[in-house]
Design a protein around this motif. Structure first.
Motif, mmCIF file in Angstrom:
data_model
loop_
_atom_site.group_PDB
_atom_site.id
_atom_site.type_symbol
_atom_site.label_atom_id
_atom_site.label_comp_id
_atom_site.label_asym_id
_atom_site.label_seq_id
_atom_site.Cartn_x
_atom_site.Cartn_y
_atom_site.Cartn_z
ATOM 1 N N GLU A 184 0.692 -1.117 -0.105
ATOM 2 C CA GLU A 184 -0.103 0.001 -0.074
ATOM 3 C C GLU A 184 0.684 1.321 -0.240
ATOM 4 O O GLU A 184 0.397 2.199 -0.696
ATOM 5 C CB GLU A 184 -0.930 -0.035 1.490
ATOM 6 C CG GLU A 184 -1.712 -1.305 1.268
ATOM 7 C CD GLU A 184 -2.957 -1.103 0.377
ATOM 8 O OE1 GLU A 184 -3.314 -0.077 0.228
ATOM 9 O OE2 GLU A 184 -3.292 -2.299 -0.023
ATOM 10 N N GLU A 185 1.900 1.328 0.986
ATOM 11 C CA GLU A 185 2.706 2.623 1.031
ATOM 12 C C GLU A 185 4.250 1.978 1.498
ATOM 13 O O GLU A 185 4.435 1.027 2.089
ATOM 14 C CB GLU A 185 2.156 3.522 2.198
ATOM 15 C CG GLU A 185 2.507 4.589 2.035
ATOM 16 C CD GLU A 185 2.039 5.732 2.988
ATOM 17 O OE1 GLU A 185 2.392 6.859 3.375
ATOM 18 O OE2 GLU A 185 0.850 5.296 3.572
ATOM 19 N N ARG A 186 5.101 2.822 0.905
ATOM 20 C CA ARG A 186 6.634 2.624 1.164
ATOM 21 C C ARG A 186 7.368 3.470 1.975
ATOM 22 O O ARG A 186 6.790 4.699 1.627
ATOM 23 C CB ARG A 186 7.113 2.579 -0.302
ATOM 24 C CG ARG A 186 6.919 1.469 -1.147
ATOM 25 C CD ARG A 186 7.313 1.459 -2.480
ATOM 26 N NE ARG A 186 6.800 0.665 -3.405
ATOM 27 C CZ ARG A 186 7.304 -0.779 -3.715
ATOM 28 N NH1 ARG A 186 8.352 -0.979 -3.354
ATOM 29 N NH2 ARG A 186 6.772 -1.491 -4.468
ATOM 30 N N PHE A 187 8.020 3.156 2.860
ATOM 31 C CA PHE A 187 8.834 3.985 3.470
ATOM 32 C C PHE A 187 10.601 3.843 3.805
ATOM 33 O O PHE A 187 10.610 2.739 3.296
ATOM 34 C CB PHE A 187 8.482 3.820 5.238
ATOM 35 C CG PHE A 187 6.941 4.501 5.433
ATOM 36 C CD1 PHE A 187 6.599 5.870 5.750
ATOM 37 C CD2 PHE A 187 5.831 3.339 5.305
ATOM 38 C CE1 PHE A 187 5.240 5.970 5.932
ATOM 39 C CE2 PHE A 187 4.455 3.764 5.472
ATOM 40 C CZ PHE A 187 4.312 4.960 5.723
ATOM 41 N N GLU A 188 11.174 4.862 3.780
ATOM 42 C CA GLU A 188 12.561 4.489 3.862
ATOM 43 C C GLU A 188 13.248 4.888 5.472
ATOM 44 O O GLU A 188 12.774 5.754 5.858
ATOM 45 C CB GLU A 188 13.256 5.674 3.074
ATOM 46 C CG GLU A 188 14.781 5.548 2.895
ATOM 47 C CD GLU A 188 15.422 6.652 2.139
ATOM 48 O OE1 GLU A 188 16.137 6.340 1.182
ATOM 49 O OE2 GLU A 188 15.624 7.646 2.443
ATOM 50 N N ALA A 189 13.830 3.785 5.785
ATOM 51 C CA ALA A 189 14.424 3.885 6.961
ATOM 52 C C ALA A 189 16.006 3.658 7.079
ATOM 53 O O ALA A 189 16.437 2.752 6.410
ATOM 54 C CB ALA A 189 13.562 2.731 7.862
ATOM 55 N N GLY A 190 16.415 4.369 8.155
ATOM 56 C CA GLY A 190 17.847 3.960 8.105
ATOM 57 C C GLY A 190 18.042 2.724 9.258
ATOM 58 O O GLY A 190 17.150 2.348 9.813
ATOM 59 N N THR A 244 0.627 -5.062 7.597
ATOM 60 C CA THR A 244 1.996 -5.904 7.859
ATOM 61 C C THR A 244 2.983 -4.847 7.338
ATOM 62 O O THR A 244 2.883 -4.451 6.531
ATOM 63 C CB THR A 244 1.861 -7.143 7.278
ATOM 64 O OG1 THR A 244 0.771 -7.904 7.666
ATOM 65 C CG2 THR A 244 3.182 -7.977 7.810
ATOM 66 N N LEU A 245 4.191 -4.929 8.286
ATOM 67 C CA LEU A 245 5.278 -4.253 7.743
ATOM 68 C C LEU A 245 6.336 -5.316 7.095
ATOM 69 O O LEU A 245 6.712 -6.322 7.904
ATOM 70 C CB LEU A 245 5.862 -3.327 8.832
ATOM 71 C CG LEU A 245 5.127 -2.333 9.366
ATOM 72 C CD1 LEU A 245 5.938 -1.880 10.605
ATOM 73 C CD2 LEU A 245 4.754 -1.374 8.252
ATOM 74 N N ILE A 246 6.660 -5.094 5.818
ATOM 75 C CA ILE A 246 7.528 -5.918 5.160
ATOM 76 C C ILE A 246 8.938 -5.165 4.587
ATOM 77 O O ILE A 246 8.494 -4.309 4.001
ATOM 78 C CB ILE A 246 6.756 -6.583 3.857
ATOM 79 C CG1 ILE A 246 5.801 -7.402 4.367
ATOM 80 C CG2 ILE A 246 7.723 -7.418 2.973
ATOM 81 C CD1 ILE A 246 5.768 -8.283 5.260
ATOM 82 N N PRO A 247 9.878 -5.687 4.774
ATOM 83 C CA PRO A 247 11.314 -5.100 4.316
ATOM 84 C C PRO A 247 11.190 -5.518 2.574
ATOM 85 O O PRO A 247 11.148 -6.424 2.162
ATOM 86 C CB PRO A 247 12.479 -5.837 5.002
ATOM 87 C CG PRO A 247 11.811 -7.061 5.564
ATOM 88 C CD PRO A 247 10.377 -6.873 5.533
ATOM 89 N N LEU A 248 11.166 -4.365 1.959
ATOM 90 C CA LEU A 248 11.378 -4.671 0.438
ATOM 91 C C LEU A 248 12.717 -4.565 -0.109
ATOM 92 O O LEU A 248 12.956 -5.594 -1.034
ATOM 93 C CB LEU A 248 10.378 -3.530 -0.535
ATOM 94 C CG LEU A 248 8.944 -3.456 0.323
ATOM 95 C CD1 LEU A 248 8.496 -2.227 -0.498
ATOM 96 C CD2 LEU A 248 8.125 -4.738 -0.019
#
Length: 161
Positions: free
Chosen positions: A30-36, A113-117
């Motif tokens: 649904e949506e993407r986020f960038e994380a350190g 759910t949070l999935i690493p892409l």
């Protein structure tokens, strides 16, 4: 000559380290986020060598912080002797408070759910792209593979014609 060197550094800095290909098949993003990422020294060296696997990893939220679990970073043989490397240790993700609040609300209230892409380098720092996703049903997976097969077949037809 300086242009070649800067292009090489730019190409190296924005390179992809690992991609979780199974995620797009199993989940609808649904949506993407960038994380350190908070990493140890031996982990950074292993990432530069491409020794990471995101296939069975997932992101969880504990006490208002995001954590990457299940990502396998195998240590180099030349790692320091005084460091005891743990290949699957939990890694803290760096997100700003607004993004964290949004993720917490979506996971706890809406059942996401949070999935690493994917994991990649950005300006010399390792970044993780995480997706806010819902699991696909079996018929959705069949439709995805059917669409993928049709795209492949269409490309073959266009290539011949």
């Amino acid at each position: 000559m300086a242009d070649k060197k800067s292009k090489k550094n730019n190409k190296q800095q924005n390179a992809t380290i690992a991609v979780n290909r199974q995620a797009k098949f199993e989940y609808s993003i649904e949506e993407r986020f960038e994380a350190g990422l908070v990493l140890e020294g031996w982990e950074v060296k292993s990432l530069r060598d491409g020794r990471v696997q995101l296939k069975e990893s997932y992101v969880t939220i504990k006490r208002g912080e995001a954590w990457l679990l299940g990502a396998h970073i195998s240590a180099l043989l030349s790692a320091s002797t005084h460091v005891n490397p743990d290949a699957v240790r939990a890694k803290k993700l760096l997100l700003n408070r607004h993004e964290l609040n949004k993720l917490i609300g979506a996971v706890e209230r809406k059942g996401y759910t949070l999935i690493p892409l994917s994991m990649y380098w950005k300006n010399g720092r390792a970044k993780l792209e995480i997706g806010l996703a819902k699991g696909k049903q079996l018929h959705d997976k069949r439709a995805t593979s059917k669409d993928r097969d049709w795209q492949r077949e269409k490309a073959r037809i266009m290539k011949k014609g």
